[in-house]
Design an enzyme around this catalytic site. Sequence first.
Site, mmCIF file in Angstrom:
data_model
loop_
_atom_site.group_PDB
_atom_site.id
_atom_site.type_symbol
_atom_site.label_atom_id
_atom_site.label_comp_id
_atom_site.label_asym_id
_atom_site.label_seq_id
_atom_site.Cartn_x
_atom_site.Cartn_y
_atom_site.Cartn_z
ATOM 1 N N HIS A 145 11.108 62.473 21.123
ATOM 2 C CA HIS A 145 10.778 61.073 21.442
ATOM 3 C C HIS A 145 11.869 60.461 22.323
ATOM 4 C CE1 HIS A 145 9.905 56.779 21.030
ATOM 5 N NE2 HIS A 145 11.205 56.638 20.758
ATOM 6 N N HIS A 150 12.409 58.094 26.343
ATOM 7 C CA HIS A 150 13.379 57.075 26.811
ATOM 8 C C HIS A 150 14.197 57.502 28.019
ATOM 9 C CE1 HIS A 150 13.037 54.025 23.669
ATOM 10 N NE2 HIS A 150 12.914 54.999 22.791
ATOM 11 N N GLU A 191 9.508 50.230 23.989
ATOM 12 C CA GLU A 191 8.778 51.244 23.197
ATOM 13 C C GLU A 191 7.298 51.301 23.556
ATOM 14 O OE1 GLU A 191 12.010 52.850 20.942
ATOM 15 O OE2 GLU A 191 10.040 53.521 21.575
ATOM 16 N N SER A 210 5.677 59.298 24.727
ATOM 17 C CA SER A 210 5.981 60.509 23.947
ATOM 18 C C SER A 210 4.890 60.815 22.917
ATOM 19 C CB SER A 210 7.319 60.318 23.214
ATOM 20 O OG SER A 210 7.245 59.190 22.352
HETATM 21 N N1 HBI Z 1 18.839 53.688 16.214
HETATM 22 N N2 HBI Z 1 19.153 55.868 16.977
HETATM 23 C C1 HBI Z 1 18.496 54.692 17.060
HETATM 24 N N3 HBI Z 1 17.513 54.534 17.965
HETATM 25 C C2 HBI Z 1 16.837 53.352 18.079
HETATM 26 O O1 HBI Z 1 15.942 53.220 18.930
HETATM 27 C C3 HBI Z 1 17.178 52.282 17.223
HETATM 28 C C4 HBI Z 1 18.200 52.485 16.292
HETATM 29 N N4 HBI Z 1 18.524 51.492 15.445
HETATM 30 C C5 HBI Z 1 17.894 50.202 15.465
HETATM 31 C C6 HBI Z 1 16.819 50.095 16.482
HETATM 32 N N5 HBI Z 1 16.526 51.083 17.316
HETATM 33 C C7 HBI Z 1 15.988 48.845 16.595
HETATM 34 O O2 HBI Z 1 15.941 48.177 15.350
HETATM 35 C C8 HBI Z 1 16.560 47.886 17.635
HETATM 36 O O3 HBI Z 1 15.675 46.833 17.840
HETATM 37 C C9 HBI Z 1 17.873 47.389 17.177
HETATM 38 FE FE FE Z 2 12.347 54.810 20.832
#
Ligand code: HBI
Ligand code: FE
Length: 292
Positions: A145, A150, A191, A210
């Site tokens: 993903h 991304h 997303e 994805s």
């Molecule tokens: N951590 N590894 C990872 N990847 C993310 O996309 C991610 C995260 N922590 C929090 C988050 N996304 C979302 O809650 C954001 O809106 C902060």
């Molecule tokens: Fe993501």
Amino acid sequence: MAEVAGGAPEPVVYGQSDRPPRGDYSRGGQVRADYTCPQNYAAYTAADHDIYHRLYQRQSALVPGLACDEFIAALPLLGAKERIPRFEEINERLYKATRWEIVAVPGLIPEVPFFTLLANRKFPVTDWLRTPAEFDYIVEPDVFHDLFGHVPLLFNPVFADHMQAYGAGGLKAHALGACEQLSRLYWYTVEFGLIRQANGLRAYGAGILSSSGELAYAVQSPEPQRIALNLLRTMRTRYKIDSYQQTYFVIDSFQQLFDMTAPDFTPLYAQLKTLPELAANALLAEDAVIQR
Ligand code: HBI
Ligand code: FE
């Protein structure tokens, strides 16, 4: 940030899911204070590389006519298709393109470390891969993903600058207690965002790009509604983390997304306090509905 035995930081729960996240957050002490860790390349089995190869083959065959032009142009820059790429291989190309780099993390990480990495042009990529049983669907982001969904758009200069601005904005939102609102914007753009090209609607959101099923659904199905991105409207709108979206928000260009989200959000957060939240399938009279 709570510390657990071995100095590893406390893992977090993502969104509304109440399951503890997957991933080994200790790695024998190799998880740093900023939640990054070395990509555990030796841990990948031949089966893992085969799953990645089959996921890549299936998904890359689906993108023509459904993914945005910028994504299709950048996808080959991920490099290896028949195995999980080494992150440093991608970083050689990515850093030259937009001064971004991807960093390995053991899974989902708390908001402040997440935003801090983005604000420093570092994208956290979970380094483990889904199991065969999750080939068609996985709730949490795994390496496929994050890499397939991304990373290609981080090669696009305007989108790359937007992602850094999002990280800086996230740290401000955290200070203002507005992370839930901002996470809706992230959800409905980074997303699950759609973009209107001259030749029709296309996907740019990583969760769509994805997904084997949601890519055609988001772009072509008559079922969901599609509304022009509007900051207040989008940040009022709740989202689903374990089903296709009922609403998709649409931009006309990455420049528009960058310009729209550049100003300080503080007044928006104040306004949001006076406005009721909206269900994922809400439709307002003032919504600019986009036809597919
Ligand atoms: N951590 N590894 C990872 N990847 C993310 O996309 C991610 C995260 N922590 C929090 C988050 N996304 C979302 O809650 C954001 O809106 C902060
Ligand atoms: Fe993501």
